[in-house]
Design a protein around this motif. Structure first.
Motif, PDB file in Angstrom:
ATOM      1  N   ALA A 227       0.898  -1.088  -0.146  1.00 24.35           N
ATOM      2  CA  ALA A 227       0.065  -0.021  -0.089  1.00 24.35           C
ATOM      3  C   ALA A 227       0.711   1.065   0.034  1.00 24.35           C
ATOM      4  CB  ALA A 227      -0.859   0.048   1.042  1.00 24.35           C
ATOM      5  N   THR A 230       2.572   1.877  -3.414  1.00 27.81           N
ATOM      6  CA  THR A 230       1.672   2.330  -4.509  1.00 27.81           C
ATOM      7  C   THR A 230       1.333   3.783  -4.365  1.00 27.81           C
ATOM      8  OG1 THR A 230       0.478   0.206  -4.478  1.00 27.81           O
ATOM      9  CG2 THR A 230      -0.822   1.847  -5.332  1.00 27.81           C
ATOM     10  N   THR A 231       1.071   3.915  -3.092  1.00 29.10           N
ATOM     11  CA  THR A 231       1.020   5.745  -2.804  1.00 29.10           C
ATOM     12  C   THR A 231       2.210   6.425  -3.179  1.00 29.10           C
ATOM     13  OG1 THR A 231      -0.306   4.614  -0.788  1.00 29.10           O
ATOM     14  CG2 THR A 231       0.114   7.110  -1.053  1.00 29.10           C
ATOM     15  N   MET A 234       2.336   6.920  -6.655  1.00 30.36           N
ATOM     16  CA  MET A 234       1.324   7.604  -7.152  1.00 30.36           C
ATOM     17  C   MET A 234       1.624   9.229  -6.855  1.00 30.36           C
ATOM     18  SD  MET A 234      -2.732   7.186  -5.904  1.00 30.36           S
ATOM     19  CE  MET A 234      -2.418   7.427  -4.332  1.00 30.36           C
ATOM     20  N   ASP A 235       2.105   9.452  -5.805  1.00 34.03           N
ATOM     21  CA  ASP A 235       2.606  10.832  -5.246  1.00 34.03           C
ATOM     22  C   ASP A 235       3.759  11.323  -6.321  1.00 34.03           C
ATOM     23  OD1 ASP A 235       2.127  10.154  -1.598  1.00 34.03           O
ATOM     24  OD2 ASP A 235       0.849  11.061  -3.417  1.00 34.03           O
ATOM     25  N   ARG A 238       2.109  12.265  -9.492  1.00 40.50           N
ATOM     26  CA  ARG A 238       1.600  13.451  -9.426  1.00 40.50           C
ATOM     27  C   ARG A 238       2.564  14.617  -9.441  1.00 40.50           C
ATOM     28  NH1 ARG A 238      -1.171  13.545  -4.225  1.00 40.50           N
ATOM     29  NH2 ARG A 238      -1.816  15.792  -4.534  1.00 40.50           N
TER      30      ARG A 238
ATOM     31  N   SER B  16      -7.337   0.612   3.126  1.00 37.79           N
ATOM     32  CA  SER B  16      -5.807   1.130   3.781  1.00 37.79           C
ATOM     33  C   SER B  16      -5.905   2.705   3.705  1.00 37.79           C
ATOM     34  CB  SER B  16      -4.778   0.731   2.698  1.00 37.79           C
ATOM     35  OG  SER B  16      -3.694   1.470   2.859  1.00 37.79           O
ATOM     36  N   ILE B  18      -3.450   4.772   4.069  1.00 38.13           N
ATOM     37  CA  ILE B  18      -2.329   5.394   3.233  1.00 38.13           C
ATOM     38  C   ILE B  18      -2.915   5.545   1.879  1.00 38.13           C
ATOM     39  CG2 ILE B  18       0.027   5.126   2.854  1.00 38.13           C
ATOM     40  CD1 ILE B  18       0.062   2.778   4.705  1.00 38.13           C
ATOM     41  N   LEU B  19      -3.277   4.465   1.315  1.00 37.96           N
ATOM     42  CA  LEU B  19      -3.693   4.661  -0.175  1.00 37.96           C
ATOM     43  C   LEU B  19      -5.041   5.401  -0.326  1.00 37.96           C
ATOM     44  CD1 LEU B  19      -2.594   3.389  -2.592  1.00 37.96           C
ATOM     45  CD2 LEU B  19      -3.873   1.232  -2.087  1.00 37.96           C
ATOM     46  N   GLY B  22      -4.055   8.953  -0.255  1.00 43.48           N
ATOM     47  CA  GLY B  22      -3.472   9.363  -1.438  1.00 43.48           C
ATOM     48  C   GLY B  22      -4.311   9.521  -2.607  1.00 43.48           C
ATOM     49  N   LEU B  23      -5.394   8.804  -2.640  1.00 44.44           N
ATOM     50  CA  LEU B  23      -6.174   8.684  -3.958  1.00 44.44           C
ATOM     51  C   LEU B  23      -7.169  10.054  -3.711  1.00 44.44           C
ATOM     52  CD1 LEU B  23      -7.753   5.186  -4.140  1.00 44.44           C
ATOM     53  CD2 LEU B  23      -6.627   6.388  -5.824  1.00 44.44           C
ATOM     54  N   ARG B  25      -6.213  12.919  -2.364  1.00 44.42           N
ATOM     55  CA  ARG B  25      -5.250  13.930  -2.656  1.00 44.42           C
ATOM     56  C   ARG B  25      -5.293  14.069  -4.356  1.00 44.42           C
ATOM     57  NH1 ARG B  25      -1.703  12.307   1.206  1.00 44.42           N
ATOM     58  NH2 ARG B  25      -0.313  11.278  -0.453  1.00 44.42           N
ATOM     59  N   LEU B  26      -4.929  12.803  -4.928  1.00 44.86           N
ATOM     60  CA  LEU B  26      -4.889  12.898  -6.392  1.00 44.86           C
ATOM     61  C   LEU B  26      -6.125  13.480  -6.971  1.00 44.86           C
ATOM     62  CD1 LEU B  26      -3.141  11.713  -8.875  1.00 44.86           C
ATOM     63  CD2 LEU B  26      -4.431   9.737  -8.640  1.00 44.86           C
ATOM     64  N   ASP B  59     -11.614  -0.872  -3.984  1.00 51.25           N
ATOM     65  CA  ASP B  59     -10.780  -1.897  -3.980  1.00 51.25           C
ATOM     66  C   ASP B  59     -11.358  -3.277  -3.962  1.00 51.25           C
ATOM     67  OD1 ASP B  59      -8.570  -3.577  -3.295  1.00 51.25           O
ATOM     68  OD2 ASP B  59      -7.910  -2.392  -1.508  1.00 51.25           O
ATOM     69  N   LYS B 114      -3.821  -2.378  -9.238  1.00 53.72           N
ATOM     70  CA  LYS B 114      -3.686  -1.078  -8.625  1.00 53.72           C
ATOM     71  C   LYS B 114      -2.311  -0.024  -8.877  1.00 53.72           C
ATOM     72  CE  LYS B 114      -5.243  -1.721  -3.808  1.00 53.72           C
ATOM     73  NZ  LYS B 114      -5.006  -2.039  -2.645  1.00 53.72           N
ATOM     74  N   ASP B 115      -1.526  -0.963  -9.417  1.00 50.60           N
ATOM     75  CA  ASP B 115      -0.279  -0.312  -9.961  1.00 50.60           C
ATOM     76  C   ASP B 115      -0.292   0.804 -10.865  1.00 50.60           C
ATOM     77  OD1 ASP B 115       2.200  -3.152 -10.003  1.00 50.60           O
ATOM     78  OD2 ASP B 115       0.890  -2.203  -8.483  1.00 50.60           O
ATOM     79  N   VAL B 117      -2.350   3.286 -10.773  1.00 51.68           N
ATOM     80  CA  VAL B 117      -2.732   4.528 -10.402  1.00 51.68           C
ATOM     81  C   VAL B 117      -1.148   5.346 -10.323  1.00 51.68           C
ATOM     82  CG1 VAL B 117      -4.451   3.792  -8.775  1.00 51.68           C
ATOM     83  CG2 VAL B 117      -2.218   4.019  -7.845  1.00 51.68           C
TER      84      VAL B 117
END
Lengths: 404, 221
Positions: A227, A230-231, A234-235, A238, B16, B18-19, B22-23, B25-26, B59, B114-115, B117
């Motif tokens: 997890a 992945t984040t 992603m960051d 961005r 999760s 964290i994830l 992140g999403l 925010r994105l 998810d 998931k990758d 993203v």
């Protein structure tokens, strides 16, 4: 004397001949037919059927003894064959339990006959004689040449009847005791079969244990490092987009980079802990060294006493290490104590790990953690003992062989 | 909206923290609106029924069993109302899950690794496509399906280029999207598509959206 036990035993004795008789005769029929036809496959199958019948009757006999004689006997473990008719025939012919059950029936038949005759005889004669006065004038009996029709003679018969009735329970008990011994001897579990059963159970548990452990690792990896990474990706993505679109580097970018850096660092920590949970590298240097590390990293002060120089097999070291770690964690979480003492000692064949805390006690096997620990220890034929009275202290002793 | 697209109202279902953060925010960065966040199947259902978002990002794996709650919730939602738009994503993609998800039609459904993203632009484009009623299927799944050895000679009769186009069609892209991906003109793609449908002996589909299902059905999904 004429209580429940007497009547149960009498019932047992009376049901002996019909049950055992019918069973033995059927079995003998099957076996005999099987033998005569044994040149053909059908014969062997019949023979096996006879043995299987004996085995099932064995179960019935155990039940009869349990119900009526209070004999509690574990059923012997017999190997369950793989599916398939031929396999069934083969494994039944080789099944020790079935053969012993067949032997039981063979020996039992004469015993059943004798028991039945004795029981029926004594009770029937006893009752008849006791009630003699009531029907003596209808069917006067003769004894040793004399006709027992005068009052003193009638009384003698009655007395004989009374004696017979008094003796009956004891005689029956004696005969039944013989049967009971035979049941225990031939229909119970043997040391070998018990060992096999125990080993199969433990193997099953060990396999499930490792399966559960692997699943836990997969889940920890998924929820933690995966997890985070992945984040992180992603960051960073961005950040690149933002740059490409000409965003103000110092504002958005700084924030994104900080979060990403944080995520990367935490992913490293999680991975490191995960790896240590799978196999702590320090174990390669031996259990003593690993226990030392455990002691120094522990929040509670630990007195370590390792008096064993020879290293056991790696699997044993790993099991003992994780046991010590878990017990230490338990002591920290639940005991409320102030010091923990860990000692490791052993002889040629086994090792003893002892973890003691000075806390409030009251620990039992019922908790999930300790139970799991016991399961793991038992897979290598080890033992766990807990002494934890209310008020403390708690002492957990684990004994394992040197080699798994 | 940042890139001139439409603002979407989105529900995120991810356990999760964290994830999920992140999403959020994105998406917010891009100008979309996250109307609700869910951490399990039931919360997802409530959020979608309550807020009627343009698309839900779900998810596959969520509590309590951490196996396929998200997938099952998504399927249940689409069973109740096929107009619900859902983008399901997962740590691992499997053809079986894709099959279940697409069982009731391919409109407004997506299944991604998931990758993906991490490829921010592509992810947002996929999201917009699903919200608009299109289909998105992860290239991983598609490549498993298109492997020539699985099929009759028809697929192997396609040229390499035609197979590329087939794969991109199976991913749910429109002709314009395929043209962009392969750096050719849309007209060229139209020609390829006609040729492919002829070779596979399928009737041509004028509608970009519907042909995905035909292609996928052909590929045994």
């Amino acid at each position: 004397m004429f209580g429940l036990r007497t009547w149960s035993e009498l019932l047992y004795a009376m049901t002996d001949l019909p049950v055992v008789g019918a069973a033995t005769l059927s079995m003998l029929l099957a076996l005999a037919l099987g033998l005569t036809l044994s040149v053909t496959g059908v014969g062997l199958a019949l023979f096996a059927a006879g043995l299987a019948l004996a085995r099932e009757i064995g179960g019935l006999e155990r039940a009869r003894a349990r119900r009526l004689l209070g004999l509690h006997l574990d059923p012997p473990a017999w190997p369950r064959p793989a599916p398939g008719f031929l396999r069934w025939v083969g494994s039944t012919l080789a099944d020790g339990v079935a053969w012993r059950a067949a032997l039981y029936l063979l020996l039992r038949l004469p015993l059943a006959f004798m028991t039945w005759v004795l029981a029926a005889g004594l009770w029937a004669v006893g009752l008849a004689d006791l009630t003699y006065p009531a029907w003596s004038h209808l069917y006067p009996q003769s004894w040793a040449g004399m006709t027992m029709d005068t009052p003193p003679r009638v009384l003698e018969v009655t007395a004989a009847g009374a004696l017979a009735l008094l003796a009956a329970p004891w005689v029956v008990r004696g005969a039944v005791r013989l049967s009971r011994a035979l049941v225990g001897f031939l229909l119970g579990p043997t040391a070998l079969s018990e060992r096999v059963r125990t080993l199969e159970e433990r193997r099953g548990r060990a396999v499930e244990d490792s399966e559960a452990a692997l699943r836990r690792i997969e889940r920890d990896l998924h929820d933690g490092p995966q997890a985070r990474l992945t984040t992180l990706a992603m960051d960073i993505g961005r950040a690149r987009e933002a740059l490409a679109e000409g965003a103000d580097p110092s504002g958005l970018l700084d924030q994104l980079l900080e979060i990403s850096h944080q995520n990367a660092r935490e992913a490293l920590v999680e991975l490191r802990n995960l790896a240590r949970g799978i196999h702590p590298p320090i174990l390669d240097s031996g259990l003593a060294a690993a226990l030392e590390t455990l002691a120094t990293q522990s929040a509670l002060p630990v007195d370590l006493d390792v008096s064993d120089a020879d290293r056991p097999s790696p699997a044993i070291e790993t099991i003992l290490y994780f046991c010590a770690a878990e017990l230490l964690a338990n002591a920290l979480k639940h005991s409320g104590g102030r010091r923990v003492r860990i000692s490791l000692s052993g002889d040629d064949t086994s090792l003893l790990l002892r973890v003691e805390d000075d806390g409030v006690g009251g620990a039992t096997m019922a908790g999930g953690g300790l139970c799991g620990l016991e399961d793991r220890v038992r897979t290598v034929d080890g033992r766990v003992a807990i002494r934890s009275p209310r008020g403390g202290p708690t002492v957990v002793t684990i004994e394992v062989p040197r080699h798994a | 909206m940042r890139d001139g697209g439409e603002q979407l109202r989105v529900v995120i279902a991810e356990d999760s923290v964290i994830l999920r953060d992140g999403l959020v925010r994105l998406l917010t960065d891009r100008g979309h609106l996250v109307v609700a966040e869910a951490t399990n199947g039931d919360e997802l259902r409530e959020a979608v029924m309550g807020h009627r978002p343009d698309v839900a990002v779900v998810d596959v794996r969520m509590p309590p069993t951490h196996t396929d709650e998200g997938l099952r919730a998504a399927i249940a939602l689409r069973d109740d109302d096929p107009r619900v738009r859902i983008l399901v994503f997962s740590q691992y993609v499997e053809t079986r899950s894709a099959r279940l998800l697409l069982a009731h039609g391919a409109e407004g459904v997506g299944y991604l690794l998931k990758d993906r993203v991490a490829e921010v632009g592509e992810f947002l484009e996929a999201l917009a496509r699903v919200a608009a009623g299109g289909t998105v299927l992860d290239p991983e799944v598609v490549s498993q399906l298109v492997r020539a050895d699985h099929h009759s000679s028809s697929v192997s009769a396609l040229t390499a280029r035609e197979r590329e186009v087939l794969a991109l069609m199976a991913e749910g892209r429109s002709n314009a999207g395929i043209a962009r991906a392969l750096f050719v003109s849309e007209g060229a793609i139209e020609k390829y598509v006609t040729a492919i449908f002829a070779k596979l002996d399928l009737p041509p589909y004028p509608d970009d959206h519907r042909r995905v299902l035909a292609v996928l059905r052909y590929l045994d999904i």
